[in-house]
Motif scaffolding. Sequence first.
Motif, PDB file in Angstrom:
ATOM      1  N   UNK A 159       0.829  -1.206   0.000  1.00 37.99           N
ATOM      2  CA  UNK A 159       0.000   0.000   0.000  1.00 37.99           C
ATOM      3  C   UNK A 159       0.863   1.255   0.000  1.00 37.99           C
ATOM      4  N   UNK A 160       1.930   1.241   0.786  1.00 38.65           N
ATOM      5  CA  UNK A 160       2.831   2.398   0.825  1.00 38.65           C
ATOM      6  C   UNK A 160       3.544   2.558  -0.517  1.00 38.65           C
ATOM      7  N   UNK A 161       3.929   1.445  -1.142  1.00 41.13           N
ATOM      8  CA  UNK A 161       4.535   1.551  -2.474  1.00 41.13           C
ATOM      9  C   UNK A 161       3.553   2.207  -3.451  1.00 41.13           C
ATOM     10  N   UNK A 162       2.278   1.825  -3.346  1.00 41.50           N
ATOM     11  CA  UNK A 162       1.280   2.437  -4.211  1.00 41.50           C
ATOM     12  C   UNK A 162       1.182   3.932  -3.984  1.00 41.50           C
ATOM     13  N   UNK A 163       1.272   4.330  -2.719  1.00 46.74           N
ATOM     14  CA  UNK A 163       1.247   5.751  -2.381  1.00 46.74           C
ATOM     15  C   UNK A 163       2.463   6.475  -2.959  1.00 46.74           C
ATOM     16  N   UNK A 164       3.640   5.952  -2.704  1.00 48.14           N
ATOM     17  CA  UNK A 164       4.861   6.609  -3.150  1.00 48.14           C
ATOM     18  C   UNK A 164       4.981   6.593  -4.679  1.00 48.14           C
ATOM     19  N   UNK A 165       4.498   5.533  -5.297  1.00 46.59           N
ATOM     20  CA  UNK A 165       4.609   5.404  -6.749  1.00 46.59           C
ATOM     21  C   UNK A 165       3.509   6.158  -7.493  1.00 46.59           C
TER      22      UNK A 165
END
Length: 203
Positions: A159-165
């Motif tokens: 989920x955090x990768x989705x946010x950062x990406x």
Amino acid sequence: MVTRTDAPTRREQILREAARLFAERGFHGVGVDEIGAAVGISGPGLYRHFPGKDAMLAELLVGISGQLLTGAKRRLAESDGDGGGAPEVLDSLIEGHIDFALDDRPLITLHDRELDRLRDSDRKLVRQLQRQYVELWVEVVREVYPALTEPSARSAVHSVFGLLNSTPHLGRAGTLPGRTTTATLLHRMARGAFAAAGVAEEG
């Protein structure tokens, strides 16, 4: 791509321009001649560096996956050497991923749109490197938030990768509030997401 302090090589110039053009127009919307023109050489001259567009795409996507993993391992080792705790390690990992998300936005677009164009062996290698990268994060996140189970920590990391990406969707670089401000905001949001996941698990 790797952040360098010296001048990029011709090969690196080609890859950077190929990434930009592929992201803007799509893989099939860009010709070898256009990539060559972007770096000041003839289209056929590119074949001294790459056998074709497919090889450029593979090197871009496999390369960035490997660089993210290598960078994360380096940050982990540096934190261990400095005696830093798990929260500091997590902050360092977030900072590293934010650097990628802000500096290499075309590669995020490429991964989302063009990954399936890779040969099976290259696509499997990308996935393998990405799994190792995720698992490294999961281990650190669980140290910081012990209440998180392994599946929950893995979901939080994705989920955090989705946010950062999400950076390709933030607008053109010139319209952002500034790199430092954007990086700080993304960092706070990432830590907030992990903290919220930890609280939810405890509840």
